[in-house]
Design a protein around this motif. Sequence first.
Motif, PDB file in Angstrom:
ATOM      1  N   GLU A  21       0.848  -1.191   0.000  1.00  0.00           N
ATOM      2  CA  GLU A  21       0.000   0.000   0.000  1.00  0.00           C
ATOM      3  C   GLU A  21       0.882   1.239   0.000  1.00  0.00           C
ATOM      4  O   GLU A  21       2.008   1.220   0.484  1.00  0.00           O
ATOM      5  CB  GLU A  21      -0.903   0.004   1.237  1.00  0.00           C
ATOM      6  CG  GLU A  21      -1.971  -1.063   1.178  1.00  0.00           C
ATOM      7  CD  GLU A  21      -2.925  -0.964   2.353  1.00  0.00           C
ATOM      8  OE1 GLU A  21      -3.135   0.146   2.864  1.00  0.00           O
ATOM      9  OE2 GLU A  21      -3.452  -2.002   2.739  1.00  0.00           O
ATOM     10  N   ILE A  22       0.354   2.311  -0.539  1.00  0.00           N
ATOM     11  CA  ILE A  22       1.083   3.567  -0.549  1.00  0.00           C
ATOM     12  C   ILE A  22       0.990   4.168   0.843  1.00  0.00           C
ATOM     13  O   ILE A  22      -0.090   4.293   1.416  1.00  0.00           O
ATOM     14  CB  ILE A  22       0.523   4.509  -1.622  1.00  0.00           C
ATOM     15  CG1 ILE A  22       0.777   3.881  -2.984  1.00  0.00           C
ATOM     16  CG2 ILE A  22       1.142   5.892  -1.515  1.00  0.00           C
ATOM     17  CD1 ILE A  22       0.244   4.642  -4.140  1.00  0.00           C
ATOM     18  N   GLY A  23       2.132   4.510   1.389  1.00  0.00           N
ATOM     19  CA  GLY A  23       2.200   5.041   2.746  1.00  0.00           C
ATOM     20  C   GLY A  23       1.987   6.541   2.810  1.00  0.00           C
ATOM     21  O   GLY A  23       1.623   7.197   1.827  1.00  0.00           O
ATOM     22  N   GLU A  24       2.267   7.086   3.972  1.00  0.00           N
ATOM     23  CA  GLU A  24       2.062   8.512   4.220  1.00  0.00           C
ATOM     24  C   GLU A  24       2.936   9.370   3.301  1.00  0.00           C
ATOM     25  O   GLU A  24       2.486  10.372   2.755  1.00  0.00           O
ATOM     26  CB  GLU A  24       2.383   8.825   5.681  1.00  0.00           C
ATOM     27  CG  GLU A  24       2.088  10.252   6.066  1.00  0.00           C
ATOM     28  CD  GLU A  24       2.365  10.510   7.535  1.00  0.00           C
ATOM     29  OE1 GLU A  24       2.764  11.636   7.853  1.00  0.00           O
ATOM     30  OE2 GLU A  24       2.187   9.589   8.364  1.00  0.00           O
ATOM     31  N   ALA A  25       4.193   8.961   3.100  1.00  0.00           N
ATOM     32  CA  ALA A  25       5.087   9.722   2.221  1.00  0.00           C
ATOM     33  C   ALA A  25       4.569   9.699   0.782  1.00  0.00           C
ATOM     34  O   ALA A  25       4.602  10.713   0.084  1.00  0.00           O
ATOM     35  CB  ALA A  25       6.503   9.168   2.287  1.00  0.00           C
ATOM     36  N   GLY A  26       4.079   8.548   0.332  1.00  0.00           N
ATOM     37  CA  GLY A  26       3.521   8.449  -1.013  1.00  0.00           C
ATOM     38  C   GLY A  26       2.304   9.335  -1.188  1.00  0.00           C
ATOM     39  O   GLY A  26       2.118   9.954  -2.236  1.00  0.00           O
ATOM     40  N   GLY A  27       1.471   9.403  -0.161  1.00  0.00           N
ATOM     41  CA  GLY A  27       0.308  10.286  -0.203  1.00  0.00           C
ATOM     42  C   GLY A  27       0.712  11.748  -0.266  1.00  0.00           C
ATOM     43  O   GLY A  27       0.088  12.558  -0.962  1.00  0.00           O
ATOM     44  N   CYS A  28       1.795  12.081   0.461  1.00  0.00           N
ATOM     45  CA  CYS A  28       2.314  13.451   0.441  1.00  0.00           C
ATOM     46  C   CYS A  28       2.823  13.804  -0.955  1.00  0.00           C
ATOM     47  O   CYS A  28       2.557  14.887  -1.469  1.00  0.00           O
ATOM     48  CB  CYS A  28       3.430  13.591   1.470  1.00  0.00           C
ATOM     49  SG  CYS A  28       4.145  15.246   1.508  1.00  0.00           S
ATOM     50  N   VAL A  29       3.549  12.870  -1.589  1.00  0.00           N
ATOM     51  CA  VAL A  29       4.054  13.103  -2.948  1.00  0.00           C
ATOM     52  C   VAL A  29       2.879  13.307  -3.905  1.00  0.00           C
ATOM     53  O   VAL A  29       2.891  14.233  -4.725  1.00  0.00           O
ATOM     54  CB  VAL A  29       4.962  11.943  -3.414  1.00  0.00           C
ATOM     55  CG1 VAL A  29       5.264  12.050  -4.900  1.00  0.00           C
ATOM     56  CG2 VAL A  29       6.252  11.913  -2.607  1.00  0.00           C
ATOM     57  N   ALA A  30       1.866  12.473  -3.807  1.00  0.00           N
ATOM     58  CA  ALA A  30       0.692  12.585  -4.684  1.00  0.00           C
ATOM     59  C   ALA A  30       0.046  13.968  -4.538  1.00  0.00           C
ATOM     60  O   ALA A  30      -0.264  14.627  -5.542  1.00  0.00           O
ATOM     61  CB  ALA A  30      -0.317  11.484  -4.353  1.00  0.00           C
ATOM     62  N   ALA A  31      -0.149  14.402  -3.301  1.00  0.00           N
ATOM     63  CA  ALA A  31      -0.772  15.705  -3.055  1.00  0.00           C
ATOM     64  C   ALA A  31       0.116  16.849  -3.546  1.00  0.00           C
ATOM     65  O   ALA A  31      -0.375  17.833  -4.115  1.00  0.00           O
ATOM     66  CB  ALA A  31      -1.073  15.865  -1.564  1.00  0.00           C
TER      67      ALA A  31
END
Length: 181
Positions: free
Chosen positions: A7-17
């Motif tokens: 799963e995409i973690g918190e850092a991945g979510g930050c990059v997406a945003a």
Amino acid sequence: MAARPLEIGEAGGCVAAAVTAHRQRHGWDQRYLAELVTAQGRPMSTSVLGKVEAGARRVDVDDLVALAAALEVSPAALLPGAEHQDEDEDPFAQASDPGSVRASVVQDVAALGDLETLDATAPTLAAVAVRLAQEIDAPASLGNSLHALAKELRAVLAELRRLAPEELPDDDDLGDLASPD
């Protein structure tokens, strides 16, 4: 037993945003950003970019670097904690602002179509051309040699045009650059 996808973690979510926020700040649609990333030498479709922004696709280091270059920010600006960085402290921040030469080169590269169908070296040449154009647009205080950069940019663009299957119109806005001779 098949491995379950990570799963995409918190850092991945930050990059997406961050990718979405920077793209929207420029006023670009996903298609345009995907073209810019491709011009950086990292082929990316609009569909893949949409998945990145939705947090449905992981971003590897090469994607991160190409996305940052296309968005005209440092890779760190897309990572967690970037909102606390002061871009005014970066002497190269102004150099990454979009300029007229870079914009013209990006248009020229986009007019070539699918670079990978031209030649295996075309995406790399396109990335070099965009980077050189960005350096030409940079403030002179960064120590660039306009004549040398313009000469190199013209040579790279000539090579890209040589790879094109049909003759492209020669109506670029780069005519005022130093001649490569």
